[in-house]
Design a protein around this motif. Structure first.
Motif, short mmCIF file in Angstrom:
data_model
loop_
_atom_site.label_atom_id
_atom_site.label_comp_id
_atom_site.label_asym_id
_atom_site.label_seq_id
_atom_site.Cartn_x
_atom_site.Cartn_y
_atom_site.Cartn_z
N ARG A 1 12.50 9.93 -4.26
CA ARG A 1 13.19 8.67 -4.52
C ARG A 1 12.22 7.53 -4.80
O ARG A 1 12.48 6.68 -5.67
N PHE A 2 11.10 7.48 -4.08
CA PHE A 2 10.19 6.35 -4.20
C PHE A 2 8.78 6.79 -4.57
O PHE A 2 7.82 6.07 -4.32
N GLY A 3 8.66 7.99 -5.15
CA GLY A 3 7.33 8.46 -5.52
C GLY A 3 6.69 7.66 -6.64
O GLY A 3 5.47 7.63 -6.77
N SER A 4 7.48 6.98 -7.46
CA SER A 4 6.94 6.19 -8.57
C SER A 4 6.49 4.80 -8.13
O SER A 4 5.94 4.06 -8.96
N ALA A 20 0.85 -1.19 0.00
CA ALA A 20 0.00 0.00 0.00
C ALA A 20 0.88 1.23 0.00
O ALA A 20 2.01 1.21 0.50
N VAL A 21 0.35 2.30 -0.57
CA VAL A 21 1.04 3.59 -0.64
C VAL A 21 0.10 4.66 -0.11
O VAL A 21 -1.07 4.70 -0.49
N ASN A 56 11.46 17.51 8.50
CA ASN A 56 11.82 18.81 9.08
C ASN A 56 12.49 19.73 8.08
O ASN A 56 12.49 20.95 8.25
N ASP A 57 13.07 19.15 7.03
CA ASP A 57 13.70 19.94 5.98
C ASP A 57 12.76 20.22 4.82
O ASP A 57 13.20 20.62 3.74
N ASP A 58 11.45 19.98 5.03
CA ASP A 58 10.41 20.26 4.03
C ASP A 58 10.55 19.37 2.79
O ASP A 58 10.21 19.78 1.68
N TYR A 59 11.06 18.16 2.97
CA TYR A 59 11.08 17.19 1.88
C TYR A 59 9.78 16.37 1.94
O TYR A 59 9.41 15.86 3.00
N TYR A 60 9.12 16.24 0.80
CA TYR A 60 7.87 15.49 0.76
C TYR A 60 8.18 14.00 0.92
O TYR A 60 9.19 13.50 0.45
N GLN A 61 7.21 13.31 1.57
CA GLN A 61 7.39 11.88 1.86
C GLN A 61 6.13 11.12 1.46
O GLN A 61 5.05 11.70 1.27
N VAL A 62 6.30 9.82 1.34
CA VAL A 62 5.20 8.88 1.16
C VAL A 62 5.38 7.73 2.16
O VAL A 62 6.50 7.43 2.56
N ARG A 63 4.28 7.14 2.53
CA ARG A 63 4.31 6.00 3.47
C ARG A 63 4.09 4.72 2.68
O ARG A 63 3.10 4.60 1.94
N ARG A 85 15.72 2.21 -5.24
CA ARG A 85 14.68 2.83 -6.05
C ARG A 85 14.03 1.82 -6.98
O ARG A 85 14.64 0.80 -7.32
N PRO A 86 12.78 2.09 -7.39
CA PRO A 86 12.15 1.17 -8.34
C PRO A 86 12.93 1.12 -9.63
O PRO A 86 13.52 2.12 -10.07
N PRO A 87 13.00 -0.05 -10.26
CA PRO A 87 13.75 -0.15 -11.53
C PRO A 87 13.13 0.73 -12.59
O PRO A 87 11.91 0.88 -12.68
N ALA A 88 13.97 1.33 -13.40
CA ALA A 88 13.51 2.22 -14.46
C ALA A 88 12.78 1.41 -15.54
O ALA A 88 13.15 0.27 -15.82
N PRO A 89 11.73 1.97 -16.14
CA PRO A 89 11.03 1.24 -17.21
C PRO A 89 11.94 1.05 -18.41
O PRO A 89 12.81 1.88 -18.68
N PRO A 90 11.77 -0.05 -19.14
CA PRO A 90 12.64 -0.29 -20.31
C PRO A 90 12.44 0.78 -21.37
O PRO A 90 11.34 1.28 -21.58
N ALA A 91 13.52 1.13 -22.01
CA ALA A 91 13.46 2.14 -23.07
C ALA A 91 12.74 1.57 -24.28
O ALA A 91 12.88 0.39 -24.62
N PRO A 92 11.91 2.38 -24.96
CA PRO A 92 11.19 1.87 -26.15
C PRO A 92 12.16 1.52 -27.26
O PRO A 92 13.14 2.23 -27.52
#
Length: 230
Positions: free
Chosen positions: A140-143, A102-103, A110-117, A165-172
């Protein structure tokens, strides 16, 4: 028979030797400086007990210095603990995978960096699978979405782990050009000056071949005589 309680899983932020040294230096400066100030203020407070109202100011300063010294000491202990956990993970850690269950949104740091759980289920060889609910940086993990599998490394003893980090999608993949290319790309060469031929030039080789087939000699190329004109 009493059984050992399993360690609580914790997401580890690996610390290198340079960061650890800087944190310990700052903590030592705070601890020694504030500790010395606290000792001085305490002695001064005891000496001024006879003066009316002045001891409360010294008491406040002593408490502030003591608090700062505690902050410095905790900084040293925390930096050393994180560095030790990093070394243990490098030595005893095993490769694992973290399945995102779940996301959800999380408050900024405290440094105003956005986070996700992220609620993740970590599994691998050498330890029992476990779940962990932790907050990570969004950039880093928003995707990551439900069902995303993240590479992880777990210490089977302490259940401290790291995720990547999540693996990057394959290039077309570019499609190969077929023979039915646009007409403009196929007629470029025929339109280059100097490559086009006149009708007489195109039909002349055919006439020469017919004459050779009838036994006649092929016409010779005209000769150009160079001379001076009078």
């Amino acid at each position: 028979m009493a059984t050992a309680r399993a360690h609580e899983p914790v997401l580890l932020d690996p610390k290198g030797p340079v960061i650890t040294a800087i944190a310990c230096t700052v903590g030592a400066a705070l601890f020694l400086g504030a500790g010395g100030a606290c000792a001085y203020v305490t002695v001064r407070t005891v000496a001024d007990l006879d003066e009316t109202g002045s001891e409360w100011a010294w008491v406040g300063l002593a408490l502030a210095a003591a608090f700062t010294a505690c902050v410095g000491l905790s900084t040293i202990l925390f930096a050393r603990a994180e560095r030790q956990a990093t070394l243990q993970l490098a030595a005893l850690g095993v490769d694992a995978s973290a399945l995102v269950l779940a996301v959800a949104s999380a408050p900024p740091t405290n440094d105003d960096y956005y986070q996700v759980r992220l609620l993740m289920r970590i599994s691998g060889s050498g330890f029992e699978p476990f779940e962990c609910d932790t907050e990570v940086l969004r950039y880093r993990f928003g995707s990551a979405t439900q069902g995303t599998v993240l590479p992880a490394r777990v210490n089977p003893v302490t259940r401290a782990f790291t995720i990547e980090r999540p693996p990057a999608p394959p290039a077309p993949v570019a499609k190969a050009h077929s023979e039915d290319a646009p007409r403009s790309t196929r007629t470029v060469l025929t339109e280059i000056p100097g490559l086009s031929r006149s009708p007489a030039t195109r039909t002349r080789p055919r006439a020469d071949r017919e004459r050779c087939a009838d036994g006649a000699a092929a016409p010779s190329a005209p000769r150009v005589l160079h001379g001076s004109r009078r």
